[in-house]
Design a protein around this motif. Structure first.
Motif, mmCIF file in Angstrom:
data_model
loop_
_atom_site.group_PDB
_atom_site.id
_atom_site.type_symbol
_atom_site.label_atom_id
_atom_site.label_comp_id
_atom_site.label_asym_id
_atom_site.label_seq_id
_atom_site.Cartn_x
_atom_site.Cartn_y
_atom_site.Cartn_z
ATOM 1 N N ARG A 88 0.834 -1.275 -0.022
ATOM 2 C CA ARG A 88 -0.171 -0.042 0.010
ATOM 3 C C ARG A 88 0.972 1.228 0.052
ATOM 4 N N VAL A 89 2.040 1.112 -0.088
ATOM 5 C CA VAL A 89 3.096 2.377 0.072
ATOM 6 C C VAL A 89 3.726 2.516 -1.393
ATOM 7 N N LEU A 90 3.865 3.777 -1.664
ATOM 8 C CA LEU A 90 4.417 4.072 -3.101
ATOM 9 C C LEU A 90 5.999 4.096 -2.838
ATOM 10 N N VAL A 91 6.890 3.538 -3.588
ATOM 11 C CA VAL A 91 8.270 3.310 -3.707
ATOM 12 C C VAL A 91 8.804 3.865 -4.704
ATOM 13 N N ALA A 92 10.018 4.670 -4.665
ATOM 14 C CA ALA A 92 10.760 5.255 -5.773
ATOM 15 C C ALA A 92 11.607 4.071 -6.491
ATOM 16 N N VAL A 93 11.594 4.008 -8.074
ATOM 17 C CA VAL A 93 12.472 3.208 -8.471
ATOM 18 C C VAL A 93 13.648 4.117 -9.066
ATOM 19 N N TYR A 94 14.682 3.537 -8.868
ATOM 20 C CA TYR A 94 16.057 4.403 -9.205
ATOM 21 C C TYR A 94 16.665 3.860 -10.326
#
Length: 126
Positions: free
Chosen positions: A57-63
């Motif tokens: 349910r959490v937004l995670v950055a993709v680097y």
């Protein structure tokens, strides 16, 4: 202090895009140290956010390694959207229980006749 894992992180990010937890698993370090290495590379301007992905349910950055502009973070869900998503995941038993609880909140409890005989009705006490 120079990290021994930093060249491995750079090599992995040049091949494909990773989130910080995925990178920590690949490099065998803690998520916090992976995030610190990514922040160090972001300050140098060599890493950018390619996209935002939902992890649970959490937004995670993709680097991703390379010069680029950061992807725009999607706006947070409104309370109504969160409620709709929650109710889509709700099982039939949970839905029936929730509806029964809501019906029960509308009921007005009646006074027990035995208690009323001993103490009288609250309307008669006036």
């Amino acid at each position: 202090m120079k990290s021994a894992r930093l060249p491995r992180v750079i090599d992995l990010l040049q091949r494909t895009a990773y989130t910080a937890p995925e990178l920590a698993a690949k490099v065998y370090c803690t998520e916090r140290s992976a995030q610190q290495m990514i922040n160090r590379l972001r300050l140098a301007g060599t890493v950018h956010i390619q996209e935002w992905r939902r992890s649970g349910r959490v937004l995670v950055a993709v680097y991703r390694y390379g010069i680029g502009t950061d992807a725009v973070k999607p706006p947070p869900l409104t309370p109504m959207e969160r409620l709709r998503r929650f109710r889509q995941r709700e099982s039939l038993d949970d839905k029936a229980f929730r509806l029964a609880r809501e019906r029960g909140k509308r009921l007005k409890p009646r006074r027990d006749p035995l208690v009323a005989a001993f103490y009288g009705n609250s309307k008669d006490a006036d």
